[in-house]
Structures are given as C-alpha cells and as structure tokens.
Scaffold this motif. Structure first.
Motif, PDB file in Angstrom:
ATOM      1  N   ALA A 166     -14.988  -9.479   3.304  1.00 19.67           N
ATOM      2  CA  ALA A 166     -13.938  -8.646   3.141  1.00 19.67           C
ATOM      3  C   ALA A 166     -13.352  -8.223   4.791  1.00 19.67           C
ATOM      4  CB  ALA A 166     -14.645  -7.228   2.551  1.00 19.67           C
ATOM      5  N   GLN A 167     -12.892  -8.949   5.157  1.00 20.64           N
ATOM      6  CA  GLN A 167     -12.307  -8.953   6.480  1.00 20.64           C
ATOM      7  C   GLN A 167     -10.918  -9.561   6.777  1.00 20.64           C
ATOM      8  OE1 GLN A 167     -14.027  -7.118   8.956  1.00 20.64           O
ATOM      9  NE2 GLN A 167     -12.067  -7.082  10.191  1.00 20.64           N
ATOM     10  N   ARG A 217      -4.995   3.200  -4.513  1.00 23.31           N
ATOM     11  CA  ARG A 217      -5.518   2.537  -3.107  1.00 23.31           C
ATOM     12  C   ARG A 217      -5.607   1.265  -3.393  1.00 23.31           C
ATOM     13  NH1 ARG A 217     -10.686   4.666  -0.652  1.00 23.31           N
ATOM     14  NH2 ARG A 217      -9.911   4.051   1.148  1.00 23.31           N
ATOM     15  N   LEU A 218      -5.343   0.257  -2.322  1.00 18.51           N
ATOM     16  CA  LEU A 218      -5.298  -1.227  -2.969  1.00 18.51           C
ATOM     17  C   LEU A 218      -6.165  -1.965  -1.845  1.00 18.51           C
ATOM     18  CD1 LEU A 218      -1.412  -1.910  -3.014  1.00 18.51           C
ATOM     19  CD2 LEU A 218      -3.044  -1.590  -4.838  1.00 18.51           C
ATOM     20  N   PRO A 219      -6.787  -3.014  -2.350  1.00 11.32           N
ATOM     21  CA  PRO A 219      -7.769  -3.897  -1.321  1.00 11.32           C
ATOM     22  C   PRO A 219      -6.826  -4.715  -0.452  1.00 11.32           C
ATOM     23  CG  PRO A 219      -7.628  -4.483  -3.585  1.00 11.32           C
ATOM     24  CD  PRO A 219      -6.583  -3.688  -3.729  1.00 11.32           C
ATOM     25  N   ILE A 220      -5.975  -4.079   0.120  1.00 13.65           N
ATOM     26  CA  ILE A 220      -5.074  -4.586   1.213  1.00 13.65           C
ATOM     27  C   ILE A 220      -4.989  -3.807   2.583  1.00 13.65           C
ATOM     28  CG2 ILE A 220      -2.511  -5.009   1.435  1.00 13.65           C
ATOM     29  CD1 ILE A 220      -2.411  -5.733  -1.464  1.00 13.65           C
ATOM     30  N   GLU A 221      -4.965  -4.747   3.613  1.00 11.68           N
ATOM     31  CA  GLU A 221      -4.378  -3.937   4.899  1.00 11.68           C
ATOM     32  C   GLU A 221      -3.075  -5.061   5.322  1.00 11.68           C
ATOM     33  OE1 GLU A 221      -7.384  -4.685   7.708  1.00 11.68           O
ATOM     34  OE2 GLU A 221      -8.810  -3.662   6.943  1.00 11.68           O
ATOM     35  N   THR A 222      -2.089  -4.228   6.084  1.00 13.58           N
ATOM     36  CA  THR A 222      -0.997  -4.675   6.546  1.00 13.58           C
ATOM     37  C   THR A 222      -1.028  -5.047   7.946  1.00 13.58           C
ATOM     38  OG1 THR A 222       0.096  -3.483   4.929  1.00 13.58           O
ATOM     39  CG2 THR A 222       1.370  -4.088   6.855  1.00 13.58           C
ATOM     40  N   TYR A 282      -4.770  -6.524  14.447  1.00 17.45           N
ATOM     41  CA  TYR A 282      -4.824  -5.268  14.157  1.00 17.45           C
ATOM     42  C   TYR A 282      -3.840  -4.608  12.841  1.00 17.45           C
ATOM     43  CZ  TYR A 282      -1.021  -5.926  17.564  1.00 17.45           C
ATOM     44  OH  TYR A 282      -0.115  -6.274  18.095  1.00 17.45           O
ATOM     45  N   ASN A 283      -4.106  -3.632  12.111  1.00 14.52           N
ATOM     46  CA  ASN A 283      -3.006  -3.103  11.373  1.00 14.52           C
ATOM     47  C   ASN A 283      -1.825  -2.937  12.055  1.00 14.52           C
ATOM     48  OD1 ASN A 283      -5.538  -2.871   9.982  1.00 14.52           O
ATOM     49  ND2 ASN A 283      -4.676  -1.389   8.708  1.00 14.52           N
ATOM     50  N   MET A 339     -14.215 -12.631  -6.770  1.00 21.77           N
ATOM     51  CA  MET A 339     -13.201 -12.616  -5.399  1.00 21.77           C
ATOM     52  C   MET A 339     -13.105 -14.255  -5.276  1.00 21.77           C
ATOM     53  SD  MET A 339     -16.044 -10.814  -4.650  1.00 21.77           S
ATOM     54  CE  MET A 339     -16.842  -9.762  -3.473  1.00 21.77           C
ATOM     55  N   PHE A 396     -13.042  -7.279  -7.343  1.00 18.21           N
ATOM     56  CA  PHE A 396     -13.998  -6.973  -6.229  1.00 18.21           C
ATOM     57  C   PHE A 396     -15.189  -6.200  -6.790  1.00 18.21           C
ATOM     58  CE2 PHE A 396      -9.903  -7.589  -3.860  1.00 18.21           C
ATOM     59  CZ  PHE A 396     -10.438  -8.603  -2.859  1.00 18.21           C
ATOM     60  N   MET A 397     -14.916  -5.610  -7.871  1.00 20.28           N
ATOM     61  CA  MET A 397     -15.800  -4.626  -8.655  1.00 20.28           C
ATOM     62  C   MET A 397     -16.588  -5.811  -9.432  1.00 20.28           C
ATOM     63  SD  MET A 397     -16.378  -1.343  -8.775  1.00 20.28           S
ATOM     64  CE  MET A 397     -18.145  -1.003  -9.324  1.00 20.28           C
ATOM     65  N   SER A 420       0.967  -1.297  -0.054  1.00 14.08           N
ATOM     66  CA  SER A 420      -0.091  -0.069  -0.026  1.00 14.08           C
ATOM     67  C   SER A 420       0.881   1.385  -0.068  1.00 14.08           C
ATOM     68  CB  SER A 420      -0.947  -0.020   1.335  1.00 14.08           C
ATOM     69  OG  SER A 420      -1.843  -1.019   1.216  1.00 14.08           O
ATOM     70  N   MET A 427      -8.567  -8.718   0.572  1.00 17.19           N
ATOM     71  CA  MET A 427      -9.718  -8.609   1.000  1.00 17.19           C
ATOM     72  C   MET A 427     -10.431  -9.867   0.867  1.00 17.19           C
ATOM     73  SD  MET A 427     -10.714  -5.793   2.371  1.00 17.19           S
ATOM     74  CE  MET A 427      -9.626  -4.368   2.890  1.00 17.19           C
TER      75      MET A 427
END
Ligand code: FAD
Lengths: 98, 416
Positions: B411-412, B249-254, B299-300, B403, B398-399, B240, B342
């Motif tokens: 999406a968690q 912006r990406l569909p990603i969390e670190t 958590y991120n 997926m 995702f659009m 990201s 995601m």
C-alpha cells in the motif's frame, strides 16, 4: 523544495524519502472490536487533499529522523516542519489525558 | 460529416471551406439519463460506447476545463497489453484489440502505430520475470518474444550494451504495443459521441452531488443543477476531490508525473524502449521529438508541474542507456496529476450510493486503457454488471483481500 529541518536547518528535499499522510502515525488499536475495518481505513484510505497536507518525510541521506511536513499540494509551499517524534508524543499525551 | 480520402481531396481543391466543427457546444439540458463527469479520454470513451454499443440516450459529458486538457493530452502515448496478473491482462488485451480497430470504428485518424515495445533485461532474475510475464501475456491472447543481447543489438545498436553495472542481457518484445496520437483520441471520441447525440459541455465544473435517501438525483455544477438518473465519475487525478463531495474516501493518492520532449531529430528510435535498471522510457514522435519520462516526483501533488530532482534522475537514466541522448536538446517538459491507487490497479465500480459509479485509480498507465475503460464503464452504467474483463476492479478489494498488485509493492502508491 527546501525542507527546513528543525535540527539541521534548510535541507534539499532530495535528501529525503516520502512516506505519505502523517495520520499513519496514529496506528489503530488492534484489540478493538472494529480493528479489521480500522486497519483497512488506516492502511488504504486517504483524504488526499488539494491544499494543506501533513505528511511524513524521512531524512534518509541525513540524520535519518522522521519529520512531519505541512505542505501545500497545489503550490508545493512548505508551511511548517516538526519532528515526527514530537508529534507522536503530543498525540499520545493527548490520548492519555482523555 | 464522415471523413474519407475523397472528402479530403474535394476539400483540398475547393479551398477547405466545407469543414464543419467536429462537435457542438450545447447548453446543458435540465436532466439526462446519464451524466459523465470528466471530459478526459475515459469520460469521452464512456459516452461514445454508451451511445454506440449500448444504445443509451440522453447523455452528457461535463468537463470543468476543455476536453483533452487533462492527462489524456499530457501522457507519453504508449499503449500495450503486457501485464502479468489475471485481474489485469484480459482487460488490457481487450483494450489493445479495441485500439487496433479504433480508427475505423470512430472514423478518425488517431495515428495508432503498433511500433513495438521492448522492455530491457539486465539480470538473470529480470529474465526469469520477463519469461513468466511473457507467458502470461501469451496465455491471454497477447504477444511476447524474449530476445537475447544480440536480438536487442540488431534492433537498437546505439544502446549502451557494455555498461559495467547494468549490461543489457536481452529484452521482452511486445510487437503489438506502440503509440497513439493522444489528442486525437480525445477528439475522435468526442466527435463520435457528439454525432450520436451526446452533449459535450465544457467549462462546467461539477461542485457537488444531489443525493437523497441513498440515491443520486443529479449534480451541482458551475452552470447550475443538472439532473441525472445515473452519474459516472471519471476525473483521473481529481478523483478524491470529486468523490469527497459524495462523502467518500478513496484508496487513492494524487501524485505528479513529468514527461519530456526533445527537439525534432531524424528517425532514430523506431519503437518504444524501457530501461530495466532505472526509471526511463523513450519513443520518437512522428514529428521527430524524443518523448521520454521516468518516475513520479514521489510526493502528493495537484500542481501539474514537477521539480528538478526528477528531471535530473530521468535524464541520468536516459543518458546511461542511450549515450547519444546527451547531444539532443530538451524542448519542453510538463506534468500531469495521477490518481495513484493503493495497489497500482484501477477501479470501475458502483459505489454504495444508488446511481453513482466510479472509474479511476489509473495511475500512470491509463492512456492505454482508454478504449476498454470507456467500454467497460459504459457496460456497468447501462447493465449494472461489470464487463467480463473488468470484474476485479472493485472498490472493496482491499477489505476482501483481492488486491491486484502487479509490482508487489504493497500500500505505497508512489512505488507502483
Ligand atoms: C506525463 C504522463 C505520462 C503518461 N504516460 C502514459 C503512457 O505512456 N501510457 C499510458 O497508458 N498512460 C500514461 N499516462 C496516464 C494517462 O494519461 C492517464 O491515466 C489517463 O489519461 C487518465 O484518464 P483520462 O484521460 O480520463 O484523464 P484526464 O484527461 O485527466 O481527464 C479527467 C478530466 O476530468 C476533469 N475534471 C476534474 N474535476 C472535474 C470536476 N469537478 N468537474 C468536471 N470535470 C472535472 C479534468 O479537467 C480532466 O479533463 C501518463 C500520464 C502522464 C501525466
């Protein structure tokens, strides 16, 4: 990590579950013209910053309130804690004032 | 220099004076045809296959620290081809086939060890799910065997079979799965790429992209501007942060994932075991340490270190499955930062910017993917078309509603 709950004082982060970025409070308008795109962005895209991050935590093992925690994702330092309902109400008030 | 048994004997009797560095330390050139950002397993493998399989020239890998300092050197080294969904399993089977021939291919001892992976089953529902997944694996050319309790007991008599809450009812055994020496994967690909003319440039952080009229012209780095016809980004947990510099912006969390190793013990666990009732998995390294891990911290985080609650949770899971673990001492624990997508599946895709390509979203399962990820990313970079096994790894899925959610979590990202 210790989360300083606005009502209950300092609590161990283990009592909470984590949802993610606090922008999830701001659900898009389903009647708007670009609702499909807006919901895609809302649901799937994230800023994912390294540094300060506002995020939603749920006090599952406590009073079951939702909190907005501002935390540094690099150091894990917690900078501020608010009740999510206060944040949501303030955002709604701001929207209706516009 | 080619490595061989003969060479080793010769060096052994002549005082090991003939070994040369495994790769050069070049200064960056002004421009390349291909610039790969990120010298982890995936970036190095991409450069290797670009040079070797696709005949590409003038390639550089830019790494902000040292190669192998990221997740490729922090993971628990498990490789497997035991996915359920169509978008995934052919890709992971391709990867496992590349692992099976990797050491001959890049002439490096990566200690690929197909010692088998056993996913334990604790309920009827889990048995049904395992049977279904096993069939999907077999249909895609992988291997799977369903074991009953006695079958598991014959392999691992020391497990806690009679746990009142989660008795062991069997397991899904994937014999071709196993472990690999992770550092050697980074080094082997680096050496193989370097031998084919790739410049591996360490201590070179990419700080931005030069983009004009929707086309990438090169990258800004801590060592100056480097021009490139095509740029492939492969920076795992930093995805990201890097793609933000290209306005994406990406569909990603670190998130941070921890791992643990015990003191060295005599041979005890011959394969890899995963617990089906808690988050815990374990294998034993060739040095004797028990290597194990569990859940994300949830958590991120960009911190490369986790917190104590997860340490406790992992050890609890471990001891409830392998009571003998309580007698071992923990030697080390560490963390790595994961690019959690995601739907729990990765991306190997073009971006909307001409010449800019993205590889990421590997979650905690990207080590096993290293060879196929490198191969497929090289294929995309060279031909502008996705490799046959990687057509589903699109950024817009995702659009479009495509997926690839192996676990059905939605999406968690921290639950995948
Ligand atoms: C504890 C743990 C256990 C794991 N266990 C397993 C397992 O058993 N099996 C499995 O399949 N997977 C596992 N994984 C996941 C796997 O390690 C990763 O998915 C995979 O290594 C990611 O790809 P990589 O090797 O290219 O990443 P990395 O090695 O992290 O490479 C990315 C590189 O990009 C560099 N970089 C970042 N930003 C920049 C920049 N701006 N400019 C230049 N360079 C930059 C970084 O320094 C880094 O070296 C595990 C991960 C962890 C942390």
């Amino acid at each position: 990590m210790i989360i300083n709950h606005p009502l209950l004082g300092p609590r161990d982060a283990q009592e909470f579950t984590y949802l993610g970025d606090a922008t999830l409070i701001n659900r898009p308008d389903w009647q708007s013209d670009n609702a499909a795109q807006a919901f895609h962005d809302y649901l799937y895209l994230r800023d994912n910053p390294a540094g300060e991050h506002r995020e939603l935590w749920f006090h599952e093992q406590g009073d079951r309130s939702w909190l907005v925690v501002t935390r540094n994702t690099v150091t894990h330092e917690i900078l501020s804690v608010e009740m999510a309902r206060d944040v949501a109400k303030a955002a709604a008030a701001e929207r209706s004032a516009q | 220099m080619r490595y061989s048994a003969l060479k080793l004997i010769k060096e052994a009797v002549t005082g090991h004076k003939g070994w040369t560095p495994q790769w050069r330390d070049p200064e960056p050139a002004q421009a390349y045809d291909y610039v790969i950002v990120g010298g982890g397993g995936h970036g190095l493998a991409t450069a290797y296959y670009l040079a070797k399989e696709f005949g590409a020239a003038r390639i550089a890998v830019l790494e902000k620290g040292w190669i192998g300092g990221g997740n490729v050197g922090r993971n628990t080294t498990i490789i497997r081809s035991n996915y359920l969904l169509d978008g995934n399993e052919p890709f992971y089977e391709f990867s496992l086939k590349l692992w099976e021939n990797l050491e001959q291919d890049f002439n490096y001892n990566a200690m690929v060890s197909q010692r088998g992976i056993l996913n334990l089953i604790h309920s009827d529902a889990q048995r049904d799910a395992a049977r279904r997944r096993g069939n999907a694996m077999i249909l895609n050319g992988s291997d799977a065997e369903l074991l009953d309790t006695e079958g598991v007991r014959a392999m691992y008599p020391f497990l806690n079979f009679n746990d009142a809450r989660f008795p062991i009812k069997g397991g899904l055994l994937h014999r071709r799965g196993g472990t690999v020496r992770h550092d050697a994967v980074a080094w082997g690909y680096a050496r193989g790429a370097d031998m084919r003319g790739v410049d591996i440039i360490q201590n070179c952080e990419v700080t931005g992209f030069r983009i004009e009229n929707g086309k990438v012209l090169g990258v800004e780095t801590s060592r100056g501007f480097i021009g490139a016809k095509k740029v492939g980004v492969s920076v795992a947990g930093s995805s990201s942060r890097v793609m933000e510099k290209a306005g994406m912006r990406l569909p990603i969390e670190t998130h941070v994932l921890q791992a643990f190793v015990s003191e060295g013990l005599k041979p005890f666990i011959p394969g890899v075991i995963t617990y089906g009732a808690g988050h815990f998995y374990c294998s034993q390294s060739d040095k004797g340490g028990l290597v194990f891990g569990g859940d994300l911290d949830m958590y991120n985080s960009y911190a490369q270190r986790g917190n104590l609650p997860v340490v406790e949770d992992v050890i609890e899971g471990g001891i409830s499955l392998i009571p003998a673990l309580g007698r071992a001492r923990l030697l080390r624990s560490w963390g790595g930062i994961m690019d959690m997508s995601m739907d729990g599946s990765p991306f190997i895709d073009k971006t909307h910017i001409d010449g800019l390509y993205f590889n990421g979203g590997w979650c905690y399962g990207g080590f096993k993917a290293t060879p196929a990820s490198g191969y497929c990313f090289a294929h995309l970079l060279k031909t502008d078309r996705p490799h046959d096994t990687a057509t589903a790894y699109r950024l817009d899925r995702f659009m479009t509603g495509h997926m690839i959610d192996e676990k059905g979590q939605g999406a968690q990202p921290n639950l995948h």
